[in-house]
Enzyme design. Sequence first.
Site, short mmCIF file in Angstrom:
data_model
loop_
_atom_site.label_atom_id
_atom_site.label_comp_id
_atom_site.label_asym_id
_atom_site.label_seq_id
_atom_site.Cartn_x
_atom_site.Cartn_y
_atom_site.Cartn_z
CE LYS A 51 -2.30 3.50 1.70
NZ LYS A 51 -1.60 4.76 2.08
CB SER A 86 3.24 9.63 11.41
OG SER A 86 2.00 8.96 11.52
CB VAL A 105 -0.01 6.18 11.15
CG1 VAL A 105 -0.50 4.99 10.32
CG2 VAL A 105 -0.75 7.44 10.73
CD GLU A 148 11.98 4.32 9.32
OE1 GLU A 148 11.92 5.31 10.09
OE2 GLU A 148 11.98 4.41 8.10
NE ARG A 177 19.85 11.86 2.91
CZ ARG A 177 19.17 10.79 3.33
NH1 ARG A 177 18.45 10.10 2.48
NH2 ARG A 177 19.22 10.41 4.58
CB CYS A 219 12.25 9.13 9.47
SG CYS A 219 13.03 7.80 8.55
CD GLU A 229 10.43 13.12 11.92
OE1 GLU A 229 11.36 12.50 11.39
OE2 GLU A 229 9.33 12.60 12.18
#
Length: 534
Positions: free
Chosen positions: A228, A282, A285, A303, A331, A337, A434
């Site tokens: 997905k 995230s 989620v 992750e 970058r 992340c 973040e």
Amino acid sequence: MNTLKASRISTAAGRFAKLIWRPSHLVRVHASAPPLTRQISMDAQSVASRLSNSGLLRSQGLIGGKWVDAYDRKTLKVYNPATGEVVADVSCMGGRETNDAISSAYDAFHSWSKLTAAERSRFLRRWYDLLIAHREELGQLITLEQGKPLKEALGEVSYGAGFIEFYAEEAKRVYGDIIPSPLADRRLFVLKQPVGVVGSITPWNFPLAMITRKVGPALACGCTVVIKPSELTPLTALAAAELSLQAGIPPGVVNVVMGNAPEIGDSLLASTQVRKITFTGSTAVGKKLMTGAGGTVKRVSLELGGNAPCIVFDDADLDVAVKGTLAAKFRNSGQTCVCANRVLVQEGIYEKFANALSKAVQNLQVGDGFTEGVVQGPLINEAAVRKVESFIEDAISKGAKILHGGKRHSLGMTFYEPTVISDVKSEMLLSREEVFGPVAPLLRFKTEDEAIHLANDTNAGLAAYIFTNNMQRSWRVSEALEYGLVGVNEGIISTEVAPFGGIKQSGLGREGSKYGMDEYLEVKYVCLGNMNSN
């Protein structure tokens, strides 16, 4: 600072021509970048046309080896973030399509898992060869739908394909064990077998690499997958899936559904045929997926978000620290992340470093990823820009100072100026959350212990960076940092041969390297009794 050193630092960026990302190293490019207005061979429309003619611009989902529309014929638009133009209309799928994709993967699992490791390896190797053969087209597609500069996108293709190559080789190295038995008439051994059907949920910031990093080991172990991809960047996933078919990977082994994220996610979680969920995205989620997976006790790999500290000590080489911070921070326009989210600078070098970094950032060229010399593209959408703006406003209201940038770029759309901001404090949003944008917040510290405390003062634990010329310090601090990845005197550390993953609320499990195989294998113990009987 002497004039020569200042000159080297001031051009360290503009030359972010130097910092074009590749999987495990920095690639040097000629420093004399052409004017911003010079375009790479083709514009976005011609890129889309060429991709369509090549068969790589797909708009349907892939279920059981067939390209299918959404059952209700709904579509969603994919935009070029640099121009706002529609690149394609793709099928907007939901629960029904996902359930069929799961059934297809489940049926295919029984035959795919029975192939020898060598046979699966050959399929993966052919897929890798095709990814490399179509590197230019895939790179253009990534730039088209995600916005990153073309050279950076080409680096992602090399990096992403590297996972397929690596796991084609690792497929043949899934070993078990013979355990010495405490009883003379028994023989004990351990088998490793594939988990089963895997639901792979991937983000928009690395639309190819985040797929191959999951699908490579899954297929190598004998699992089948339902992918997905993000609704923002589904085209790269579909192109990669098309190449998997061309590689001869059997129908149903790789399936792709995109569209209604809640419906697709709920179907993957509810199905008893799906035995594992792997997710990059995230933390919020990820927590929901982890909770939902409990209903059928699925394995999960997560992750999740980061809050990476980049610690610059007084004894660091200033050139190396500036270059590494540029790479770690800017970058993909700061949309990774593992980006340096907080730059902690020791007070003895703070002013020099702040000045040097600001000068380097001034030379970063911002623009459409298809423009020669551009090293920073747009943010993914308007919501991303508003988030960056809110973080900057919060910091300024609490005493931070803009050294460079700090506003939307004159190009408009979702372009944002690369930004350096000083006098940042721990209570500001820039330190706590973040930012996911091109903003380098500078925090001051006095001692090594203080730096470690500031770095660890977060629920995140994905990546961290250290710049020091003291070997003892590099060991001490690396061991003390509560992070899954640590770069010492280097801003780009990701590679397919090393494990990638975080601790604390940055996730569970590891991707890449030999350790990535373990995430898709079950360990089975077999006891053979009465072995001394005639």
